[in-house]
Write an enzyme that holds these catalytic residues in place. Sequence first.
Site, PDB file in Angstrom:
ATOM      1  CB  THR A 341      -0.955   0.013   1.214  1.00  0.00           C
ATOM      2  OG1 THR A 341      -1.773   1.182   1.166  1.00  0.00           O
ATOM      3  CG2 THR A 341      -0.202  -0.007   2.531  1.00  0.00           C
ATOM      4  CG  HIS A 394       4.810 -11.158  17.153  1.00  0.00           C
ATOM      5  ND1 HIS A 394       5.869 -11.899  16.676  1.00  0.00           N
ATOM      6  CD2 HIS A 394       5.260 -10.563  18.295  1.00  0.00           C
ATOM      7  CE1 HIS A 394       6.904 -11.756  17.479  1.00  0.00           C
ATOM      8  NE2 HIS A 394       6.554 -10.953  18.476  1.00  0.00           N
TER       9      HIS A 394
END
Length: 423
Positions: A341, A394
């Site tokens: 993006t 994560h």
Amino acid sequence: MQEIKIPELAESITEGTIAEWLVKKGDKVEKGDPVVELETDKVNVEVNAEFSGVITEIISEEGDDVTVGDTIAKLDENGEAGSSSDESESTPKEVPKQEEKQEDKQKASETKTSKDADTTTDNNGEVIASPAARKRARELNIDLSSVQSRDPLGRVRTEDVEAQAQANKQSTEKKQAKKEAPKSEKTEFDKPVERVKMTRRRQTIAKNLVEVQHNTAMLTTFNEVDMTAVMELRKQRKDKFLDKNGVKLGFMSFFTKAVVGALKEFPLLNAEIQGNELVIKKFYDIGIAVSTDDGLVVPVVRDADRKDFAGIEQDIIDLGTKARDNKLALKDLQGGSFTITNGGTFGSMMSTPILNAPQVGILGMHNIVKRAMVMPDDSIEVRPMMYLALSYDHRIVDGKEAVQFLVRIKQMLEDPYDLLLEG
């Protein structure tokens, strides 16, 4: 009589909103013709007629929410465009003049002079109207019984039909304006506010973003890249590249190539979680975020590892154009493995991009700013610098891998000649 229903659109799409009717009541359509544009949470799609015939009834109006299987209109396979119950089509062309003469005689003997007389019907309950008026009513899809006659005898003429059509149009526009207009109200502190209904796509975007925040362990790591080499390379090659390929050499192809190279070295950034398993993808379909009036969409550049710079640039141009024109198909949005993006196009200096689930990584680009940088020999130079941001899940990507992934992208962009040789 056949029903036009909302068909099965895709496995993940079960509802939508009527964006625009492409036909109106009384129109003749052929099998396969598009009849309505439907806004879904992903793309706008056209619903096609499954039968040939005439639209006899429109059940769902623009702005209505509908689900798969809902009947939104009805179609008569044996109907004719603009058909009505009267049979005046066979009336000879000379009749209108004869009828007008008869009307003149009746007017002379009629003492009633009201200009807003009600519509008159015959003994069979049919509206008395000239053949020309009946024909015009069919063309405009006007019900003769709803037409207010200005003739002293209550007979409907062509000008009455035209006036009714104009009145209907104004009424429809007023209703639509009222439907779309923001609702003005005041807060408890007597301050003015406007209440505007969110589009279906904006509602879905909001829902998905919140779900990502709730269902992932998202972290963001940052770095910066010296864009000197990329900018110099573009300057050297841009004219030859354009002449050869018909597209401009932009920044996005460099970043796409760098991402693909880094994903090959750190495959967990190209994976997703399914239950208690990791699905590590062996393909490189890169999503490129595109801003539209209806919100952010992420069309996918397929097999970016197999495309050269020109192929990537052309795909990005084509997908961006389709996105802004609301022409994206579902297949254009599905199956991406990683997303890029570029907030820099709007002047963003730094941001934390949100993951595009079920992907586990997204790279954020930002604007290029000239800054004083300390060089390896301790000299100071003004360099065009860009901050990069990598958001990652994560749960499966450790901080070490994320940082190394971003560093690898930085290294390839600061020495982009190898990217060109590979691409």
